[in-house]
Enzyme design. Structure first.
Site, PDB file in Angstrom:
ATOM      1  N   SER A 166      10.666   0.301 -14.229  1.00 26.71           N
ATOM      2  CA  SER A 166      12.022   0.774 -14.143  1.00 26.71           C
ATOM      3  C   SER A 166      12.480   1.564 -15.375  1.00 26.71           C
ATOM      4  CB  SER A 166      12.977  -0.391 -13.920  1.00 26.71           C
ATOM      5  OG  SER A 166      12.909  -1.282 -15.003  1.00 26.71           O
ATOM      6  N   SER A 177       7.836  -3.004 -16.310  1.00 29.55           N
ATOM      7  CA  SER A 177       8.732  -1.857 -16.419  1.00 29.55           C
ATOM      8  C   SER A 177       8.730  -1.093 -17.719  1.00 29.55           C
ATOM      9  CB  SER A 177      10.162  -2.298 -16.110  1.00 29.55           C
ATOM     10  OG  SER A 177      10.250  -2.644 -14.748  1.00 29.55           O
ATOM     11  N   LYS A 235      17.526   2.525 -22.984  1.00 27.84           N
ATOM     12  CA  LYS A 235      17.603   2.350 -21.515  1.00 27.84           C
ATOM     13  C   LYS A 235      19.016   1.874 -21.187  1.00 27.84           C
ATOM     14  CE  LYS A 235      15.098  -0.250 -17.901  1.00 27.84           C
ATOM     15  NZ  LYS A 235      13.986  -1.199 -17.671  1.00 27.84           N
TER      16      LYS A 235
END
Lengths: 494, 476, 97
Positions: free
Chosen positions: A158, A182, A83
């Protein structure tokens, strides 16, 4: 020579085994992934940055070492995605934000270092909601990330890019972060496994901070075994993080075959209420039956302060975020508006830089957080929220006196349509109701796939555990995975 | 209308640790800009703080030395404001749970004892340096992250002189404790003053202003005097003092208001989530308490009891190395009665040699024992005080013992009455006119004869004996 | 709670050093009012004698030994600075001084 789709369907454990015995080369596997990224990602938007040269170099080095007979780490040759919240030395790291669009860090974070030491090969940086603020990956400053099972829908957030990449065969494993859900929520929406360990289990050094007392690092994977495998390398004490827990890390893979006989599963009545999509509810109910059939006891528990978790979270997280994002001021790195030092006052530079560099949701939360921390408001908002937080933790402590894990849907709905909730912040926030409390209480939480809707959208089952008891979560998850035997599939996309 | 001033001081003391408060970068002064930074100092995304044990111990030491209560569980808090020398947009400091509370600093002013109470002492990190040149500022973060103790006094101070002396006392203390090098040019002690006035004898406090950028003892006094005068002028002119922050400009000898940057500043303090609570164990407090050196007030009182004036005592104590030297010399001498003489030598001849060479006591070739010996030789009559000064200059340059120098240069005092009588007789024989005048009543001529004898003996005749023998022979 | 006034929104935006357009100011005022009203429900919770939970996992602050470690080079420190001069970060001066 295995075909591309077979190669990218291998779990991390399977790939690591084949590479270790030289049935498969790391280079061949990485090339397969790079080819698939090239072909598929334009339709998904999972990656923000791909680093093919680095990948090939690393893979080559690993192959040479393995051919020489060297023993490398447990993930040697396994292609992973990171990420874009993970600070990577020499590779642009944006946190999904324009304010860091061109920032190339001078250091590697601890989680990244541990993955490198384990032999994993990072293919690139994955899309995310800006500064991890969001539940759909629509808040990325660059592009949304689409759900691989239905590209008109969101991947969740997210860590949307992380979940989509794993589900679509764009990496074997992805690292994400979870502050209010997330990792778990996008994992549920994309049909993969996602685990958020106990707060402090994995170092936050080198993780771009959103809410310091809530953020945690964890893997998104195709199988529970992979989650256990990656956790073994990720978890552990880090002297660079003052909130890092100093406890030995178990060999998580040892619990995967133990089954659920003798374990008690708690169903919190506050999580099984109207408002959840009926298909989601049905899938979770069915999952409970599978576990009961496998020998688990099931009982109802109560977490009475659940209704206040959202309010507490949306004061604490924005407050900490407004503080953590104060450093983005155009002075030392990142965007500066206007450029240079000659044309505006210092105040103008601060305001225009942050005004231009931050997106809508980030600004919203900074404003919320700033409001809540002001003197005169601190007691009524932030301090009060931290007290409610203590009560939420107490609820869990009480429940865990009677049960070993707590089970619920991960998300009240499957993946929603892009643009569906972007006009109404509260609607978006409500998507997190089942996942938030876990972060507030600092507990480990996991999502495992538990079926599809009639439209083919993945549904996720959430398991919450006692502090530092990732093992029991993995044990229950592995049992369910085995018993339910959902077919493993990579989303085709194109 | 007579006015009294009410003054409180906030002094930031830079702790002399090897590494920074929350990361391992070095803390040296005067290095190339931005050469002592790391991700944590720069406030890079993803960086985290880890607290320096030595900073804690130094702060506890200061707290104990000032009689504070040491809070067993204290917290770090984030203090938010935007400024180019503050990388994270917040400073890690302490807010409502500071490490130390309710102590005091004692000192003497004009021989009178003073005690200024302390509200608190807390830990925080320093900001970098922001240098303004024309329309831009240049930021150097070498200093950012260095640990500080903020020492906050109650508004017990009543005039500028007392404020300066308070600051000197704090300076002596931190140097004695070895927690801060006390180099004022390097900004090791930085002071903000809160100043208000009220009619003498009133109990309510007037509006106060905050004075910033006072970084030497002299400026403390001047700036505060200036501010008191300024406030009196305003109030006597019918106006009201505005609560504001004013920046002291040493060149102009005046202060100017710092507007708008400070306006509506809300620091939004909250406990730093990256740093769990700071727990101070009893064992640590006990150990540090046991290791406390003799504190300046006690030391200067002990020196005064040895016969030194309070001023001299304080001067020695202000420089721990000097005070140590003094103690060693007195011990080497063995007789406490010599203490005053030793102090006079140190503050007189020794200091002037050090000044001339621009040197420090640490580099001095004369050991405390050697100085003690010199004093003994004077007391014992081996040399006169005047000769001793010459001997000392040689000792300072060569590091040799006084004995050796006296031997080598033949400077021994002549104390043999027979030898002196012979010389006196010579002088009297060569100056019959003055002898007659003296016997005729001009007794002031004794000095002349003494001078002549000294000349003939190259200053080495024992002056007391010379006097006695002269009088005897002149009386005959 | 009462709706946030535009002046209050502007005050918060200044504290946070955010440039907001008129439209943003108006929209944020509405949104924050809605969100904060929702948060108001917390006031109903009885939190008598409850210690605020500032850290997710109870632990004491760990201390680091005072040893000098590696620094970034000056070049690394300044590498991504938008504007530099004389080994320093360069920024505009404050107008009011």
């Amino acid at each position: 020579m295995a075909d591309l789709s077979e190669l990218v369907s291998l779990s991390a454990a399977e790939a690591a085994r084949k590479i270790a015995v030289r049935e498969l080369s790391a280079t061949e596997l990485c090339k397969a992934y790079l080819e698939r990224i090239f072909e598929v990602d334009p339709h998904l938007g999972a990656y923000l940055t791909v680093t093919p040269d680095r990948v090939i170099k690393r893979a080559t080095d690993i192959d040479i070492a393995l051919d020489r007979g060297e023993t490398l780490g447990p993930l040697a040759g396994v292609p992973i995605g990171l990420k874009d919240i993970f600070v990577t030395h020499g590779v642009v790291t944006t946190a999904g934000s324009k304010i860091l669009e061109h920032w190339t860090p001078p250091y590697d974070g601890t989680a990244v270092e541990r993955m490198n030491n384990a032999g994993a090969i990072a293919l690139g940086k994955l899309n995310m909601d800006e500064f991890a603020m969001g539940s759909s990956n629509e808040n990325s400053a660059f592009k949304p990330c689409r759900n691989p099972w239905d590209t008109t829908r969101v991947a969740g957030g997210s860590s949307g890019g992380s979940a989509a990449a794993v589900a679509a065969g764009l990496c074997a494993v992805a690292l994400g972060t979870d502050t209010g859900g997330s990792i778990r929520q996008p994992a549920a929406m994309c049909g993969c496994v996602g685990i958020k360990p106990t707060y402090g289990r994995v170092s936050r050094y080198g993780v771009i901070a959103f809410a310091s007392s809530l953020d945690q690092v964890g893997p998104l994977t195709r199988t529970v075994e992979d989650a256990a495998l990656v956790l073994e390398s990720l978890c552990g004490f880090d002297p660079l993080d003052s909130t890092s827990v100093n406890r030995p890390v178990p060999r998580y893979r040892d619990v995967l075959d133990k089954g659920v006989a003798g374990l008690t599963i708690g169903l919190p009545k506050e999580y099984f209420v109207d408002g959840t999509d009926p298909e989601v509810r049905a899938a979770v109910d069915a999952a409970v039956e599978v576990l009961r059939g496998a020998g688990a006891d099931v009982t109802e528990v109560s977490l009475p302060h659940t209704e206040h978790a959202l309010a507490a979270y949306y004061i604490i997280a924005p407050a900490e975020a407004s503080s953590n994002l104060a450093r983005y001021d155009g002075v030392r790195y990142g965007l500066r508006v206007p450029e240079g030092s000659g044309d505006a006052s210092l105040l103008d530079m601060y305001r225009r830089t942050r005004g231009a560099g931050f997106g809508t949701e980030v600004k919203r939360r900074i404003m919320l957080g700033t409001y809540a921390l002001r003197s005169g408001y601190y007691d009524a908002y932030y301090r009060k929220a931290q007290q409610v937080r203590a009560l939420i933790k107490r609820d869990f402590d009480n429940a865990f006196e009677r049960v070993d894990v707590i089970l619920s849907p991960t998300s009240p709905t499957p993946a929603f349509t892009l643009g569906d909730k972007t006009d109404d912040p509260m609607a978006m926030y409500l998507a997190d109701v089942f996942t938030l409390s876990c972060n507030l209480a600092g507990l480990p939480g996991m999502s495992v796939p538990c079926g599809r809707t009639s439209a083919g959208l993945p549904i996720g089952l959430q398991l919450l555990g006692k502090p530092l008891d990732e093992a029991t979560l993995l044990q229950v998850a592995a049992c369910y995975e085995r018993e339910a035997a959902w077919p493993r599939a990579i989303a085709e996309v194109v | 209308m007579s006015w009294e001033a009410v003054i409180g001081l906030e002094v930031h003391v830079q702790l002399s640790t090897q590494s920074k408060a929350f990361s391992a970068s070095a803390t040296r002064f005067g290095q190339r800009p931005n050469s002592q930074t790391d991700p944590t100092v720069l406030g890079l995304p993803g960086a985290l703080p880890v607290f320096n044990r030595d900073a804690l111990e130094k702060a506890v030491c200061l707290g104990l030395a000032t009689g504070c209560t040491i809070r067993r569980v204290s917290r770090f808090a984030r203090k938010h404001y935007f400024y180019p020398d503050l990388p994270k947009g917040y400073q890690i400091s302490q807010y409502d749970e500071p490490l130390c509370e309710h102590g005091a600093i004692e000192f003497f002013l004009d021989g009178e004892p003073h005690k200024v109470r302390l509200t608190r002492i807390h830990l925080e990190e320093d900001a970098g340096k922001n240098v303004h040149t024309g329309s831009v500022s240049l930021v150097d973060l070498n200093r950012a992250g260095i640990p500080l103790c903020e020492v906050v006094s109650e508004p017990d101070i009543r005039n500028a002189e007392e404020a300066a002396e308070y600051m000197r006392a704090l300076h002596r203390l931190v140097r004695t404790l070895d927690i801060c090098a006390g180099n004022m040019e390097q900004g090791h002690l930085r002071c903000d003053a809160n100043v208000s006035i009220r009619p003498t004898g009133a109990s309510e406090l007037g509006t106060r202003t905050e004075l910033k950028n006072i970084n030497s003892f002299r400026f403390v006094q001047r700036a505060i005097d200036h501010e008191i005068a300024r406030q009196i002028r305003i109030v006597e002119g019918g106006g009201q003092v505005v609560q504001e922050t004013r920046l002291w400009d040493a060149d102009a000898g005046a202060s100017a208001s710092m507007r708008s940057k400070e306006e509506a500043e809300d620091y939004r303090y909250f406990p730093d989530p990256d740093l769990p609570p700071l727990v101070v164990a009893d064992e640590l407090v006990d150990r540090i308490r046991g290791e406390l050196p003799e504190l300046p007030v006690q030391r200067s009182q002990r020196f005064a009891a040895l016969g030194l004036g309070l001023d001299d005592a304080c001067t020695l104590v202000a420089e721990p190395a000097l005070a140590d030297y003094f103690d060693a010399a007195v011990t080497a001498h063995g007789d406490g009665a010599a203490a005053k003489t030793i102090a006079n030598w140190m503050l007189g001849e020794l200091q002037s040699q050090l000044n001339r060479d621009d040197s420090t006591i640490a580099a001095c070739k004369v050991t405390p024992a050697q100085l003690a010996d010199l004093v003994k030789l004077i007391d014992g009559g081996t040399i006169s005080g005047k000769i001793a000064k010459k001997v000392f200059i040689d000792m300072f340059a060569s590091g040799d013992d006084a004995d050796a120098i006296i031997e080598r240069k033949g400077l021994k005092q002549i104390s043999d009455p027979g030898a002196i009588e012979a010389v006196v007789a010579e002088v009297l024989a060569a100056n019959r006119g003055q002898v007659a005048d003296y016997r005729g009543g001009k007794t002031g001529l004794l000095g002349f004869f003494v001078g002549q004898v000294m000349k003939k003996t190259r200053g080495q005749a024992n002056p007391k004996l010379v006097n006695e023998i002269l009088r005897k022979l002149l009386a005959e | 709670m009462d709706a946030l006034k535009p002046s209050e929104v502007e005050q918060i935006a200044l504290l946070a050093r955010l440039d907001l357009s008129e439209e943003e100011t108006e929209r944020l005022g509405r949104e924050l009012t809605t969100i904060l009203s929702y948060m108001g429900s917390l006031q109903q919770v009885d939190t008598t004698d409850v210690e605020p939970m500032t850290h997710a996992v109870p632990m004491d602050l760990r201390l680091r030994d005072d040893e000098e470690g590696a620094s970034l080079s000056v070049d690394e420190a300044l590498a991504h600075a938008p504007d530099t001069a004389d080994d320093s970060f360069r920024v505009p001066h404050i107008i009011n001084k």
